[in-house]
Design an enzyme around this catalytic site. Sequence first.
Site, short mmCIF file in Angstrom:
data_model
loop_
_atom_site.label_atom_id
_atom_site.label_comp_id
_atom_site.label_asym_id
_atom_site.label_seq_id
_atom_site.Cartn_x
_atom_site.Cartn_y
_atom_site.Cartn_z
CD GLU A 142 -2.93 -1.17 2.36
OE1 GLU A 142 -2.42 -1.12 3.56
OE2 GLU A 142 -4.07 -1.69 2.13
CG ASP B 28 -11.69 -8.11 -0.82
OD1 ASP B 28 -10.58 -7.18 -0.49
OD2 ASP B 28 -12.72 -8.15 0.07
N1 LIG Z 1 -12.21 -8.49 2.73
C1 LIG Z 1 -11.31 -7.64 3.54
N2 LIG Z 1 -11.71 -7.77 4.86
C2 LIG Z 1 -10.72 -6.95 5.88
N3 LIG Z 1 -9.91 -6.07 5.47
C3 LIG Z 1 -9.62 -6.01 3.93
C4 LIG Z 1 -8.86 -4.94 3.25
C5 LIG Z 1 -7.78 -4.07 3.79
N4 LIG Z 1 -6.64 -4.68 4.26
C6 LIG Z 1 -6.08 -5.40 3.52
C7 LIG Z 1 -5.29 -6.63 4.58
C8 LIG Z 1 -5.85 -7.66 4.23
C9 LIG Z 1 -5.43 -8.68 5.69
S1 LIG Z 1 -4.85 -10.33 4.93
C10 LIG Z 1 -3.83 -10.09 3.64
C11 LIG Z 1 -3.25 -11.19 3.11
O1 LIG Z 1 -1.92 -11.24 3.75
C12 LIG Z 1 -1.28 -12.17 3.02
C13 LIG Z 1 0.15 -12.35 3.70
O2 LIG Z 1 0.38 -13.55 4.06
C14 LIG Z 1 -5.61 -5.88 5.89
O3 LIG Z 1 -4.37 -4.81 6.22
C15 LIG Z 1 -6.73 -4.80 5.50
C16 LIG Z 1 -9.06 -5.32 1.81
N5 LIG Z 1 -9.98 -6.39 1.80
C17 LIG Z 1 -10.41 -6.89 3.06
#
Ligand SMILES: Nc1ncnc2c(CN3C[C@H](CCSCCOCCO)[C@@H](O)C3)c[nH]c12
Length: 229
Positions: free
Chosen positions: A13, A197
Site C-alpha cells: 500500500e 474485493d
Molecule cells: N475483505 C477484507 N477484509 C478486511 N480487510 C480488507 C482489506 C484491507 N486491508 C488489507 C489487508 C488484508 C489482511 S490479510 C492480507 C493477506 O496477507 C497475506 C500475507 O500472507 C489488511 O491490512 C486490511 C481489503 N479487503 C479486506
Amino acid sequence: MTKLAIMGAMEEEIEPLLSYFENVNTVEFANNKYYEVNYDGLEIVIAYSKIGKVFASLTAATMIEKFGCDTLLFSGVAGGINPELKIGDLIIADKLCQHDLDITAFGHPNGYVPGGKVFIQTSEELRTIAKKVALENNLKVIEGTIATGDQFVHSTERKEFIQKTFDADALEMEGASVAVVCDALNIPYFILRAISDTADMDAGFDFDEFLKSSAKNSADYLIKIVKEL
Ligand SMILES: Nc1ncnc2c(CN3C[C@H](CCSCCOCCO)[C@@H](O)C3)c[nH]c12
C-alpha cells in the site's frame, strides 16, 4: 508548517507512494521503519503499520508523538460492501467504526465501549480538498462509512452483519484505530481506500489479484491530494 504522516498497513500500500519520492531517510523504531522525505518543502513521514488495529494504532501514535506529524493521511485497499463500489473504486471515509468491538452483553451497542464512541468523524477540511481534487481529475469517489475489525472478512454472513449494524460502505482492518488515535490527539486525518474485493467468499482470490492495482489507484489519488496541501 505542516508535517504530514502518510500511512498504509501493508508494504504494497505504500510502495506506490514511495516511488514518487527521492532522497528517502529511513528511521527504524519500535520494530518498524519510517521513511522521511521532503516534497516541495513539505516534510513527510511515510510508513506501513503491518496488518490490524494494534499495529495501526502504534504507527499512527508514533508518527504523531515521535515524529511530530500534525496531519495524517491513510492510503490503502478495502473490501467493498456498498454495491456501488466496484473493484478499483475509491472511497473516502466520512466516519469510521470498529465492527468487532463488542460488549453487547452489557446492553451497549456494537462498536461502543464506555469513554468511546461508535462512529468517529474524519477531517471535513481534508475531505473537501480531496473532493475538489477528484472533481478536477474526473475521478469517481464515494464518501461513506468504513468499518474496521481485526479479521479479513470473506463471508456474506459477516459482511451483512457489518452492513446491517453500521450501515457501512466498506470494511478493512486499520482505519478506525487510526481514527481513535488522531481524534484523541486532535490531529486532522483522512482515510482513503480503493476496493480490492467485496468481502465475500471470493474475497481472498480477488484480494490477491487486485491488491497491487487498487493500492496504486489509492496512492495516485492521494499524491494529487498531497500536492494541494
Ligand atoms: N475483505 C477484507 N477484509 C478486511 N480487510 C480488507 C482489506 C484491507 N486491508 C488489507 C489487508 C488484508 C489482511 S490479510 C492480507 C493477506 O496477507 C497475506 C500475507 O500472507 C489488511 O491490512 C486490511 C481489503 N479487503 C479486506
